[in-house]
Design a protein around this motif. Structure first.
Motif, mmCIF file in Angstrom:
data_model
loop_
_atom_site.group_PDB
_atom_site.id
_atom_site.type_symbol
_atom_site.label_atom_id
_atom_site.label_comp_id
_atom_site.label_asym_id
_atom_site.label_seq_id
_atom_site.Cartn_x
_atom_site.Cartn_y
_atom_site.Cartn_z
ATOM 1 N N GLY A 219 -17.725 49.603 60.368
ATOM 2 C CA GLY A 219 -16.901 50.502 60.720
ATOM 3 C C GLY A 219 -16.041 49.778 61.496
ATOM 4 O O GLY A 219 -15.719 49.842 62.536
ATOM 5 N N VAL A 220 -15.564 49.178 60.454
ATOM 6 C CA VAL A 220 -13.741 48.526 61.014
ATOM 7 C C VAL A 220 -12.651 48.726 60.247
ATOM 8 O O VAL A 220 -12.766 48.900 58.877
ATOM 9 N N ASP B 8 -6.903 31.415 58.880
ATOM 10 C CA ASP B 8 -6.583 30.570 58.570
ATOM 11 C C ASP B 8 -5.024 30.291 59.086
ATOM 12 O O ASP B 8 -4.533 30.574 59.767
ATOM 13 N N ASP B 9 -4.932 29.416 58.827
ATOM 14 C CA ASP B 9 -3.625 28.531 59.037
ATOM 15 C C ASP B 9 -2.308 29.659 59.544
ATOM 16 O O ASP B 9 -1.345 29.464 59.304
ATOM 17 N N HIS B 10 -2.826 30.057 57.884
ATOM 18 C CA HIS B 10 -1.859 30.942 57.093
ATOM 19 C C HIS B 10 -1.999 32.879 57.439
ATOM 20 O O HIS B 10 -0.697 33.510 56.940
ATOM 21 N N VAL B 11 -3.086 33.269 57.911
ATOM 22 C CA VAL B 11 -3.844 34.205 57.528
ATOM 23 C C VAL B 11 -4.441 34.944 59.278
ATOM 24 O O VAL B 11 -4.343 33.872 59.811
ATOM 25 N N SER B 12 -3.335 35.834 59.967
ATOM 26 C CA SER B 12 -4.267 35.979 61.324
ATOM 27 C C SER B 12 -4.478 38.001 60.775
ATOM 28 O O SER B 12 -4.059 38.501 59.568
ATOM 29 N N CYS B 13 -4.911 38.157 61.681
ATOM 30 C CA CYS B 13 -5.806 40.189 61.318
ATOM 31 C C CYS B 13 -5.214 40.649 63.066
ATOM 32 O O CYS B 13 -5.665 39.706 63.922
ATOM 33 N N ALA B 14 -5.327 41.991 63.002
ATOM 34 C CA ALA B 14 -5.171 42.972 63.875
ATOM 35 C C ALA B 14 -6.534 43.835 63.597
ATOM 36 O O ALA B 14 -6.645 44.200 62.434
ATOM 37 N N VAL B 15 -7.245 44.491 64.340
ATOM 38 C CA VAL B 15 -8.688 44.781 63.630
ATOM 39 C C VAL B 15 -8.281 46.280 64.831
ATOM 40 O O VAL B 15 -7.857 46.376 66.466
ATOM 41 N N ALA B 16 -9.188 47.399 64.308
ATOM 42 C CA ALA B 16 -9.137 48.427 64.867
ATOM 43 C C ALA B 16 -10.642 49.230 64.268
ATOM 44 O O ALA B 16 -11.183 49.364 63.190
ATOM 45 N N GLY B 17 -11.279 49.327 65.765
ATOM 46 C CA GLY B 17 -12.951 49.239 65.136
ATOM 47 C C GLY B 17 -14.041 48.818 66.312
ATOM 48 O O GLY B 17 -13.652 48.575 66.807
ATOM 49 N N GLU C 2 -13.564 57.585 60.188
ATOM 50 C CA GLU C 2 -13.875 58.600 61.521
ATOM 51 C C GLU C 2 -14.090 57.485 63.243
ATOM 52 O O GLU C 2 -13.794 57.660 64.258
ATOM 53 N N ALA C 3 -15.051 56.374 63.349
ATOM 54 C CA ALA C 3 -15.083 55.439 63.739
ATOM 55 C C ALA C 3 -13.845 54.761 64.529
ATOM 56 O O ALA C 3 -13.665 54.594 65.564
ATOM 57 N N ILE C 4 -13.216 54.693 63.659
ATOM 58 C CA ILE C 4 -12.100 53.906 64.180
ATOM 59 C C ILE C 4 -11.041 54.742 64.649
ATOM 60 O O ILE C 4 -10.157 54.389 64.908
#
Length: 250
Positions: free
Chosen positions: A131-132, A69-78, A26-28
């Motif tokens: 909480g993410v 890493d050079d081949h991995v990224s991410c988007a974050v919510a929380g 729910e926090a997200i």
């Protein structure tokens, strides 16, 4: 009834629910929306920035997008402090794999390893869940471009298009309607902007409220992670007719 069972992450309710984990999810919902779309020639990540102070140095800092890493990224919510811990953990795991095997870590193996850590915090007393939620975008030689979504429970899954954060249900339903197979990266960017414009809390879509990142292959075959600059985003929004060009000073 839940008050009797929500003080510990290790106590199941009579219905078989873990309330602390559900509260973390729910926090997200209070965080800015993030959207990921998988295309045939790359992965697009876009997020709504909540911190839009004029004093923030946007050229050197990001709120939603992170390179693992050079081949991995991410988007974050929380909760960003929780996210920083997990992102650093993922970076260390990726580098250890590269050091041991002299090749990049497969994307799903990296996601699964991080989700194992998240799941552990739902299982033992004295801890609270992270909480993410994450959207992972990456490429490896096994499965090509990939998009994964994970939540505080440690669960994860591969997606063609996914949304996390505020209004994620509305964004998810729009993506379900408009997504099509064999979508190109340019079309994915346009679709992501269209969905975000209709689901974000702000009334206007401007470059200082957005972060757009892409993972794609260069002609050389190397994986490229690129975050669009505010200037590039502004031109793109004007081109798509989603915002008005800035008026020149007289």
């Amino acid at each position: 009834m839940s008050r009797r069972y929500d003080s510990r992450t290790t106590i199941f309710s009579p219905e078989g629910r873990l309330y602390q984990v559900e509260y973390a999810m729910e926090a997200i919902g209070n965080a800015g929306t993030a959207i990921g779309i998988l295309s045939k020639d790359g992965v697009v990540l876009i997020g709504e920035k909540k911190v839009t102070s004029k004093l923030l140095q946007t050229s050197t800092s990001t709120e939603k997008m992170y390179k693992i890493d050079d081949h991995v990224s991410c988007a974050v919510a929380g909760i960003m402090s929780d996210a920083n811990i997990l992102i650093n953990t993922a970076r260390v795991q990726a580098q250890r794999y590269t050091y041991a095997y002299q090749e990049p870590m497969p994307v799903e193996q990296l996601v699964q390893s991080l989700c194992d850590t998240k799941q552990g915090y739902t299982q033992f007393g004295g801890l609270r869940p992270f909480g993410v939620s994450f959207l992972f975008a990456g490429w490896d030689k096994n499965f090509g471009f990939q998009l994964y979504m994970s939540d505080p429970s440690g669960n994860y899954g591969g997606w063609k298009a996914a949304a996390i954060g505020a209004n994620n249900q509305a964004a998810q339903s729009m993506l379900k309607q408009d997504y099509k197979d064999e979508i190109t990266r340019e079309e994915a960017v346009e679709l992501a902007l269209k969905v975000l414009s209709k689901t974000m809390d702000s009334t206007s879509l401007t470059s200082d409220k957005l972060e757009l990142a892409e993972v794609f292959l260069l002609p050389s075959g190397n994986v490229k992670y690129q975050v669009r600059s505010p200037e590039s985003l502004s031109k793109l929004l004007v081109k798509l007719g989603m915002t008005q060009p800035a008026a020149e000073a007289s």
